[in-house]
Design a protein around this motif. Structure first.
Motif, PDB file in Angstrom:
ATOM      1  N   GLU A   1      -4.877  13.146  -8.901  1.00 12.21           N
ATOM      2  CA  GLU A   1      -4.645  12.253  -7.776  1.00 12.21           C
ATOM      3  C   GLU A   1      -4.200  10.908  -8.329  1.00 12.21           C
ATOM      4  O   GLU A   1      -4.677  10.462  -9.365  1.00 12.21           O
ATOM      5  CB  GLU A   1      -5.930  12.062  -6.966  1.00 12.21           C
ATOM      6  CG  GLU A   1      -6.361  13.318  -6.217  1.00 12.21           C
ATOM      7  CD  GLU A   1      -7.546  13.030  -5.304  1.00 12.21           C
ATOM      8  OE1 GLU A   1      -7.680  11.871  -4.879  1.00 12.21           O
ATOM      9  OE2 GLU A   1      -8.308  13.955  -5.039  1.00 12.21           O
ATOM     10  N   THR A   2      -3.286  10.271  -7.629  1.00 11.58           N
ATOM     11  CA  THR A   2      -2.820   8.964  -8.081  1.00 11.58           C
ATOM     12  C   THR A   2      -3.244   7.875  -7.108  1.00 11.58           C
ATOM     13  O   THR A   2      -2.593   6.861  -6.965  1.00 11.58           O
ATOM     14  CB  THR A   2      -1.277   8.972  -8.221  1.00 11.58           C
ATOM     15  OG1 THR A   2      -0.690   9.374  -6.969  1.00 11.58           O
ATOM     16  CG2 THR A   2      -0.842   9.913  -9.315  1.00 11.58           C
ATOM     17  N   LYS A   3      -4.363   8.114  -6.410  1.00  6.55           N
ATOM     18  CA  LYS A   3      -4.886   7.124  -5.484  1.00  6.55           C
ATOM     19  C   LYS A   3      -5.360   5.913  -6.268  1.00  6.55           C
ATOM     20  O   LYS A   3      -6.059   6.050  -7.273  1.00  6.55           O
ATOM     21  CB  LYS A   3      -6.041   7.735  -4.697  1.00  6.55           C
ATOM     22  CG  LYS A   3      -6.572   6.856  -3.595  1.00  6.55           C
ATOM     23  CD  LYS A   3      -7.479   7.639  -2.660  1.00  6.55           C
ATOM     24  CE  LYS A   3      -8.667   8.217  -3.386  1.00  6.55           C
ATOM     25  NZ  LYS A   3      -9.624   8.877  -2.476  1.00  6.55           N
ATOM     26  N   PRO A   4      -5.001   4.691  -5.839  1.00  6.59           N
ATOM     27  CA  PRO A   4      -5.399   3.500  -6.592  1.00  6.59           C
ATOM     28  C   PRO A   4      -6.913   3.382  -6.720  1.00  6.59           C
ATOM     29  O   PRO A   4      -7.651   3.755  -5.805  1.00  6.59           O
ATOM     30  CB  PRO A   4      -4.835   2.344  -5.751  1.00  6.59           C
ATOM     31  CG  PRO A   4      -3.762   2.966  -4.921  1.00  6.59           C
ATOM     32  CD  PRO A   4      -4.195   4.374  -4.663  1.00  6.59           C
ATOM     33  N   ALA A   5      -7.367   2.870  -7.859  1.00  8.65           N
ATOM     34  CA  ALA A   5      -8.794   2.625  -8.043  1.00  8.65           C
ATOM     35  C   ALA A   5      -9.213   1.458  -7.168  1.00  8.65           C
ATOM     36  O   ALA A   5      -8.424   0.576  -6.840  1.00  8.65           O
ATOM     37  CB  ALA A   5      -9.072   2.305  -9.510  1.00  8.65           C
ATOM     38  N   LYS A   6     -10.480   1.459  -6.779  1.00  6.73           N
ATOM     39  CA  LYS A   6     -10.993   0.414  -5.912  1.00  6.73           C
ATOM     40  C   LYS A   6     -11.181  -0.880  -6.689  1.00  6.73           C
ATOM     41  O   LYS A   6     -11.696  -0.900  -7.786  1.00  6.73           O
ATOM     42  CB  LYS A   6     -12.344   0.832  -5.310  1.00  6.73           C
ATOM     43  CG  LYS A   6     -12.263   2.076  -4.418  1.00  6.73           C
ATOM     44  CD  LYS A   6     -11.491   1.794  -3.157  1.00  6.73           C
ATOM     45  CE  LYS A   6     -11.505   3.010  -2.219  1.00  6.73           C
ATOM     46  NZ  LYS A   6     -10.750   2.769  -0.988  1.00  6.73           N
ATOM     47  N   THR A   7     -10.763  -1.983  -6.068  1.00  3.19           N
ATOM     48  CA  THR A   7     -10.970  -3.295  -6.675  1.00  3.19           C
ATOM     49  C   THR A   7     -11.797  -4.146  -5.739  1.00  3.19           C
ATOM     50  O   THR A   7     -11.958  -3.851  -4.560  1.00  3.19           O
ATOM     51  CB  THR A   7      -9.631  -4.016  -6.923  1.00  3.19           C
ATOM     52  OG1 THR A   7      -8.987  -4.244  -5.662  1.00  3.19           O
ATOM     53  CG2 THR A   7      -8.726  -3.204  -7.812  1.00  3.19           C
ATOM     54  N   GLY A   8     -12.294  -5.238  -6.277  1.00  8.84           N
ATOM     55  CA  GLY A   8     -12.943  -6.239  -5.452  1.00  8.84           C
ATOM     56  C   GLY A   8     -11.896  -7.262  -5.058  1.00  8.84           C
ATOM     57  O   GLY A   8     -10.746  -6.924  -4.820  1.00  8.84           O
ATOM     58  N   LYS A   9     -12.256  -8.529  -5.085  1.00  4.88           N
ATOM     59  CA  LYS A   9     -11.333  -9.573  -4.649  1.00  4.88           C
ATOM     60  C   LYS A   9     -10.389  -9.966  -5.775  1.00  4.88           C
ATOM     61  O   LYS A   9     -10.817 -10.434  -6.816  1.00  4.88           O
ATOM     62  CB  LYS A   9     -12.119 -10.800  -4.180  1.00  4.88           C
ATOM     63  CG  LYS A   9     -11.243 -11.869  -3.551  1.00  4.88           C
ATOM     64  CD  LYS A   9     -12.104 -12.965  -2.969  1.00  4.88           C
ATOM     65  CE  LYS A   9     -11.236 -14.014  -2.269  1.00  4.88           C
ATOM     66  NZ  LYS A   9     -12.042 -15.092  -1.681  1.00  4.88           N
ATOM     67  N   VAL A  10      -9.096  -9.771  -5.556  1.00 11.21           N
ATOM     68  CA  VAL A  10      -8.077 -10.202  -6.508  1.00 11.21           C
ATOM     69  C   VAL A  10      -7.096 -11.059  -5.740  1.00 11.21           C
ATOM     70  O   VAL A  10      -6.480 -10.598  -4.781  1.00 11.21           O
ATOM     71  CB  VAL A  10      -7.343  -8.997  -7.134  1.00 11.21           C
ATOM     72  CG1 VAL A  10      -6.260  -9.477  -8.069  1.00 11.21           C
ATOM     73  CG2 VAL A  10      -8.330  -8.112  -7.858  1.00 11.21           C
ATOM     74  N   LYS A  11      -6.993 -12.305  -6.154  1.00  8.44           N
ATOM     75  CA  LYS A  11      -6.158 -13.297  -5.467  1.00  8.44           C
ATOM     76  C   LYS A  11      -6.586 -13.383  -4.008  1.00  8.44           C
ATOM     77  O   LYS A  11      -7.721 -13.684  -3.716  1.00  8.44           O
ATOM     78  CB  LYS A  11      -4.672 -12.964  -5.642  1.00  8.44           C
ATOM     79  CG  LYS A  11      -4.248 -12.966  -7.128  1.00  8.44           C
ATOM     80  CD  LYS A  11      -2.784 -12.935  -7.283  1.00  8.44           C
ATOM     81  CE  LYS A  11      -2.393 -12.878  -8.752  1.00  8.44           C
ATOM     82  NZ  LYS A  11      -2.831 -14.023  -9.522  1.00  8.44           N
ATOM     83  N   THR A  12      -5.681 -13.045  -3.040  1.00  7.85           N
ATOM     84  CA  THR A  12      -6.034 -13.236  -1.637  1.00  7.85           C
ATOM     85  C   THR A  12      -6.514 -11.961  -0.973  1.00  7.85           C
ATOM     86  O   THR A  12      -6.766 -11.948   0.210  1.00  7.85           O
ATOM     87  CB  THR A  12      -4.809 -13.762  -0.861  1.00  7.85           C
ATOM     88  OG1 THR A  12      -3.738 -12.806  -0.997  1.00  7.85           O
ATOM     89  CG2 THR A  12      -4.358 -15.099  -1.413  1.00  7.85           C
ATOM     90  N   GLU A  13      -6.620 -10.880  -1.721  1.00  3.31           N
ATOM     91  CA  GLU A  13      -7.054  -9.627  -1.112  1.00  3.31           C
ATOM     92  C   GLU A  13      -8.554  -9.634  -0.894  1.00  3.31           C
ATOM     93  O   GLU A  13      -9.318 -10.108  -1.726  1.00  3.31           O
ATOM     94  CB  GLU A  13      -6.682  -8.450  -2.020  1.00  3.31           C
ATOM     95  CG  GLU A  13      -5.196  -8.259  -2.158  1.00  3.31           C
ATOM     96  CD  GLU A  13      -4.904  -7.071  -3.059  1.00  3.31           C
ATOM     97  OE1 GLU A  13      -3.720  -6.853  -3.361  1.00  3.31           O
ATOM     98  OE2 GLU A  13      -5.855  -6.386  -3.454  1.00  3.31           O
ATOM     99  N   PRO A  14      -9.022  -9.108   0.252  1.00  2.00           N
ATOM    100  CA  PRO A  14     -10.459  -9.070   0.496  1.00  2.00           C
ATOM    101  C   PRO A  14     -11.126  -8.052  -0.402  1.00  2.00           C
ATOM    102  O   PRO A  14     -10.517  -7.073  -0.810  1.00  2.00           O
ATOM    103  CB  PRO A  14     -10.539  -8.623   1.972  1.00  2.00           C
ATOM    104  CG  PRO A  14      -9.279  -7.865   2.207  1.00  2.00           C
ATOM    105  CD  PRO A  14      -8.245  -8.542   1.353  1.00  2.00           C
ATOM    106  N   PRO A  15     -12.398  -8.301  -0.750  1.00  2.00           N
ATOM    107  CA  PRO A  15     -13.106  -7.340  -1.600  1.00  2.00           C
ATOM    108  C   PRO A  15     -13.283  -6.010  -0.903  1.00  2.00           C
ATOM    109  O   PRO A  15     -13.488  -5.953   0.299  1.00  2.00           O
ATOM    110  CB  PRO A  15     -14.460  -8.017  -1.849  1.00  2.00           C
ATOM    111  CG  PRO A  15     -14.627  -8.977  -0.723  1.00  2.00           C
ATOM    112  CD  PRO A  15     -13.256  -9.415  -0.350  1.00  2.00           C
ATOM    113  N   LYS A  16     -13.186  -4.928  -1.680  1.00  2.00           N
ATOM    114  CA  LYS A  16     -13.381  -3.594  -1.145  1.00  2.00           C
ATOM    115  C   LYS A  16     -14.695  -3.042  -1.659  1.00  2.00           C
ATOM    116  O   LYS A  16     -15.056  -3.240  -2.806  1.00  2.00           O
ATOM    117  CB  LYS A  16     -12.232  -2.671  -1.568  1.00  2.00           C
ATOM    118  CG  LYS A  16     -10.883  -3.152  -1.030  1.00  2.00           C
ATOM    119  CD  LYS A  16      -9.770  -2.240  -1.492  1.00  2.00           C
ATOM    120  CE  LYS A  16      -8.419  -2.729  -1.001  1.00  2.00           C
ATOM    121  NZ  LYS A  16      -7.323  -1.874  -1.462  1.00  2.00           N
TER     122      LYS A  16
END
Length: 341
Positions: A235-250
């Motif tokens: 699977e090439t689903k992106p790994a989960k990240t927290g807050k990077v720049k303006t993206e909300p934490p996941k």
């Protein structure tokens, strides 16, 4: 579910190199990656957190690089996701140690701002980041060669002409305890650029001392990795990240089974996990002694009170439960080994 005959499938390399400054971690990783990439007929990428140290060798080894200016777990994961999108199948991460430093610094900040100065509660909050990071490495759909700094100690050894001379030795790698379990191949480098294979799931190189491992060693690893039956497409689903720049934490994915997102079921699941956490922190040994202190129990209860019982909160509770279960297992093992001694 049924048992079937086991067979070895083609694998992706998970290799970690560690050693003191000057042991050749970066160059070794680049040369090994080049051997693998050339055999596959593809370019390879480097995530560089070491002040562009990898690029110093760009005149000898061609590669693409992302020089991380912000060395947080979430920025590492974001860079890995970009590698997946770009189609790179061989990746060097030089090094993993900055991600660990972010976590230990965060633990210190949280502990110092608390009344108790206890690091138990901070680690319960920070540990999910490390889990996300390890999951991203394990789930990357390609080969990974990573480096780790190690603490340095000077010892007296024999120099040129038999004269006494100081010698730099590497100790444990600067990463999370147990990080070695996540890799198939673990290699310790010394100042002479010799690698000792301290862990090897291939069964071909265990405990061997390899002088300046490079492209040929990478090819030998690739030959072994590609010798099994074809593995299912990753699977090439992106790994989960927290807050990077303006993206909300996941939120971190939990191991809890998926259930309908109704208010009632969410609250019931939350109450059930809270009860399980209560059982973990109140566990006592056969002699009747508690594994967790009263202060730690209060820390855990305090964390629970800050968690809202919604889907994200359920995942947070699951992470806290997992952290406490791991901690309880460690303390039981430690107590048993102490008793045996």
């Amino acid at each position: 579910m049924a048992f079937k005959k086991a067979e070895r499938t083609q694998l992706y390399l998970r290799c970690a190199l560690f050693g003191p400054s000057g042991s050749g971690k970066t160059m070794t990783a680049l040369r090994m990656a080049k051997g693998i990439a050339d055999t596959m007929g593809v370019p390879f990428a480097v995530i560089d957190t070491e002040a562009r140290s990898a690029s110093k060798y760009a005149d000898r080894i061609p590669f693409d690089v992302d020089d991380l200016s912000e060395k947080t777990v979430d920025h590492y994961i974001a860079a890995m996701n970009e590698c997946v999108k770009a189609g790179y199948r061989v990746l060097v991460i030089d090094s993993l140690s900055h991600a660990w430093r972010e976590l230990t610094d965060e633990v210190d900040r949280i502990a110092q701002s608390s009344v108790s100065k206890n690091t138990f509660s901070p680690w319960a909050k920070v540990n999910p980041k490390q889990k996300r990071f390890i999951d991203a490495i394990l789930n990357f759909p390609g080969h990974i060669i990573a480096t780790m700094r190690s603490k340095t100690e000077w010892v007296i050894g024999e120099g040129k002409g038999g004269k006494v001379a100081p010698e730099k030795m590497g100790l444990a790698p600067e990463q999370g305890k147990g990080i070695e379990y996540e890799f198939d191949l673990l290699m310790e480098l010394n100042q002479k650029h010799q690698a000792t294979v301290t862990k090897d799931r291939t069964g071909k190189f265990q405990d061997e001392s390899i002088d300046k491992p490079g492209e040929a060693f990478g090819v030998a690893l690739y030959d072994w990795l590609s010798s099994g039956t074809a593995a299912p497409a990753p699977e090439t689903k992106p790994a989960k990240t927290g807050k990077v720049k303006t993206e909300p934490p996941k939120a971190v994915p939990s191991k809890l089974p998926a259930e309908p997102s109704t208010a009632g079921s969410v609250k019931d699941r939350g109450k059930s996990i809270v009860q399980e956490i209560g059982q973990l922190i109140t566990t006592v040994s056969e002699s009747g002694s508690a594994y967790f202190t009263e202060g730690e129990k209060e820390e855990a209860r305090g964390i629970i009170q800050t968690i809202k019982l919604d889907e994200a909160g359920i995942r947070d509770l699951g992470d806290l439960k997992g952290f406490l279960a791991d901690e309880l297992a460690k303390r039981k093992t430690k107590q048993e080994s102490t008793r045996a001694a």
